[in-house]
Motif scaffolding. Structure first.
Motif, PDB file in Angstrom:
ATOM      1  N   ILE A   1       0.839  -1.207   0.000  1.00 23.30           N
ATOM      2  CA  ILE A   1       0.000   0.000   0.000  1.00 23.30           C
ATOM      3  C   ILE A   1       0.872   1.255   0.000  1.00 23.30           C
ATOM      4  N   LEU A   2       1.999   1.212   0.715  1.00 21.46           N
ATOM      5  CA  LEU A   2       2.928   2.350   0.683  1.00 21.46           C
ATOM      6  C   LEU A   2       3.430   2.590  -0.742  1.00 21.46           C
ATOM      7  N   ALA A   3       3.748   1.497  -1.458  1.00 22.71           N
ATOM      8  CA  ALA A   3       4.146   1.636  -2.862  1.00 22.71           C
ATOM      9  C   ALA A   3       2.999   2.201  -3.691  1.00 22.71           C
ATOM     10  N   LEU A   4       1.771   1.775  -3.409  1.00 20.72           N
ATOM     11  CA  LEU A   4       0.601   2.291  -4.125  1.00 20.72           C
ATOM     12  C   LEU A   4       0.439   3.794  -3.909  1.00 20.72           C
ATOM     13  N   VAL A   5       0.720   4.271  -2.694  1.00 18.76           N
ATOM     14  CA  VAL A   5       0.634   5.703  -2.408  1.00 18.76           C
ATOM     15  C   VAL A   5       1.613   6.473  -3.288  1.00 18.76           C
ATOM     16  N   VAL A   6       2.839   5.967  -3.400  1.00 13.47           N
ATOM     17  CA  VAL A   6       3.849   6.623  -4.245  1.00 13.47           C
ATOM     18  C   VAL A   6       3.401   6.627  -5.699  1.00 13.47           C
ATOM     19  N   ILE A   7       2.870   5.503  -6.160  1.00 11.56           N
ATOM     20  CA  ILE A   7       2.414   5.392  -7.551  1.00 11.56           C
ATOM     21  C   ILE A   7       1.266   6.360  -7.822  1.00 11.56           C
ATOM     22  N   THR A   8       0.357   6.498  -6.871  1.00  7.96           N
ATOM     23  CA  THR A   8      -0.794   7.385  -7.036  1.00  7.96           C
ATOM     24  C   THR A   8      -0.379   8.852  -7.057  1.00  7.96           C
ATOM     25  N   LEU A   9       0.543   9.209  -6.166  1.00  8.66           N
ATOM     26  CA  LEU A   9       0.942  10.609  -6.029  1.00  8.66           C
ATOM     27  C   LEU A   9       1.961  11.047  -7.072  1.00  8.66           C
ATOM     28  N   SER A  10       2.556  10.109  -7.803  1.00 13.24           N
ATOM     29  CA  SER A  10       3.662  10.448  -8.707  1.00 13.24           C
ATOM     30  C   SER A  10       3.410   9.958 -10.118  1.00 13.24           C
ATOM     31  N   PRO A  11       2.491  10.600 -10.843  1.00 11.46           N
ATOM     32  CA  PRO A  11       2.266  10.176 -12.235  1.00 11.46           C
ATOM     33  C   PRO A  11       3.516  10.310 -13.102  1.00 11.46           C
ATOM     34  N   ASP A  12       4.358  11.299 -12.816  1.00 10.85           N
ATOM     35  CA  ASP A  12       5.589  11.452 -13.604  1.00 10.85           C
ATOM     36  C   ASP A  12       6.517  10.251 -13.423  1.00 10.85           C
ATOM     37  N   PHE A  13       6.527   9.691 -12.225  1.00 11.83           N
ATOM     38  CA  PHE A  13       7.321   8.486 -11.969  1.00 11.83           C
ATOM     39  C   PHE A  13       6.806   7.317 -12.806  1.00 11.83           C
ATOM     40  N   VAL A  14       5.487   7.149 -12.836  1.00 11.22           N
ATOM     41  CA  VAL A  14       4.886   6.047 -13.585  1.00 11.22           C
ATOM     42  C   VAL A  14       5.081   6.229 -15.088  1.00 11.22           C
TER      43      VAL A  14
END
Length: 430
Positions: A406-419
């Motif tokens: 879930i912590l990884a999911l938070v990063v993925i959600t908040l960082s579209p540029d990362f994805v």
């Protein structure tokens, strides 16, 4: 009673009675058309038009067959020896090998279930041998690591998301690479600290002189992701054609090079792959028909208008979607969520300017976490049947792994540029 309400009740009732959810949705849809006084032949027409024109759907059974052939042959054994040679020597080494093999195997099968039932079965048995790890911990870790499988390309769930959203499969595959590696890194860091705190065993180091031979033996299997992704992004193959190449490559390597598949084993791989493909195919068929009912009722537009009253920002909407999908994922099968629930959110996401590829990755990660979320996560029950661990022990050991995911999911959600960083390097304009 309203036709749509009656259709929902029939679908739920039939599913509770044990009828496959795909057939339940088709039955509910037929009832809806009957109560509306519409031609019930629309069901057959919808199925034929959608299935025969859905070229992308062919990728699903082909990726499943590729995974079956890899599990039947010795490819998975060679990959495990390769992972063990490089990370097995550290404290908690077999636990780290478990995660590493999921990262590598994810580049070949595209299925969490294939990962758990294939290499996951082998590594879980290795971990519990001689009591080195508890069965509950081995089951929890293997299930959590298998979640990575459909995130790193190829990915069957992303193929299905492309089917319902129209997003590019190639860019979806690229967008899954960094999130998948992030999830693996989160699990590895967690295992590192757990290993030190619980004094997990250290595996005997593999002599340096054996490393070239182990690497050479695993090299053909390790080349499969290179062949697949290179073919897709060079323009030589479509994703569906790449799935066919994956199945042929797995067969060629197992039969010609490794000589590890007999005719009987090949037949069993075909039949097992066919059963899995039929189950998913019926679910896709039911979802395609029921989506017609949802569209006829203007459910996506109604939801969009309802959410518009809340004046949600894109981030608030994504947080809402995360919460909804995590809760539903703990109760429903992932493919059904992807084909029925996610399409309802897509128009609102588009209206808010959320990138469809980023939204697809967020949705798929949510659904994969649902596979290990009690009480009904399917991967939990697969690993329980493999290891024989009591469910309460698996649930207890799953808690930190779910928190890491879930912590990884938070990063993925908040960082579209990362994805979207990797897709943009290959020309994506989103």
């Amino acid at each position: 009673m309203e036709p749509f309400t009656a259709a929902l009740l029939v679908i739920c009732l039939l599913a509770l009675l044990g009828l496959p959810i795909g057939l339940s949705m088709i039955s509910g849809s037929i009832l809806y058309l009957y109560m509306r006084g519409q031609d019930m032949g629309l069901v057959a027409e919808r199925l034929l038009n959608s299935m025969f024109t859905g070229y992308v759907i062919l990728a699903v059974p082909l990726f499943i067959l590729a995974a079956e052939l890899m599990n039947t042959g010795s490819m998975t054994d060679r990959l495990l020896r390769f992972c063990n040679a490089f990370v097995g020597r550290f404290r908690g080494g077999l636990a780290q090998v478990n995660i590493a093999q999921s990262v590598i195997f994810s580049g070949m099968s595209g299925s969490a279930f294939a990962d758990a039932a294939g290499t996951g079965r082998i590594i879980a048995n290795m971990m519990t041998r001689d009591g080195r790890y508890t069965r509950g911990f081995a089951a929890a870790l293997t299930a959590s690591a298998a979640v990575i499988g459909p995130i790193i390309p190829p990915s069957i769930p992303m193929v299905l998301y492309a089917l319902v959203s129209g997003a590019s499969i190639g860019y979806l595959f690229l967008a899954g690479v960094l999130p998948g590696l992030l999830m693996a890194a989160m699990l590895m860091v967690l295992v590192y600290f757990q290993s030190r705190r619980q004094n997990f065993p250290v595996e005997p180091p593999v002599p340096a002189r054996e490393l070239p031979g182990i690497t050479l033996g695993a090299f053909p299997a390790l080349m499969m992701p290179v062949v697949l992704l290179g073919g897709i992004y060079s323009g030589a193959m479509t994703p569906t054609e790449a799935a066919a190449v994956a199945a042929f490559y797995a067969l060629l390597i197992s039969v010609v090079l490794y000589r590890s598949i007999s005719i009987g084993q090949f037949y069993r791989a075909l039949t097992s792959g066919a059963r899995s493909s039929i189950a998913i195919g019926m679910l896709i068929a039911g979802a395609l028909v029921f989506n017609y009912v949802v569209t006829a009722e203007n459910i996506p537009q109604a939801l969009r208008a309802y959410l518009a009253q809340w004046n949600l920002t894109p981030l608030q909407f994504l947080i809402l979607v995360n919460i909804v999908l995590l809760l539903i994922g703990a109760m429903l099968e992932g493919t059904a969520i992807l084909l029925i629930i996610v399409p309802v959110f897509i128009p609102t996401a588009q209206a808010l300017g959320i990138d469809p590829v980023h939204f697809g990755v967020v949705a798929v990660v949510n659904i994969m976490i649902g596979l290990v979320t009690p009480p009904y996560g399917l991967l939990i029950f697969i690993m329980q049947s493999i290891t024989g661990a009591p469910l309460r022990h698996i649930f207890r050991d799953l808690v930190p792994f779910i928190a890491a995911l879930i912590l990884a999911l938070v990063v993925i959600t908040l960082s579209p540029d990362f994805v979207l960083w990797l897709p943009r390097q290959f020309g994506y304009q989103g």
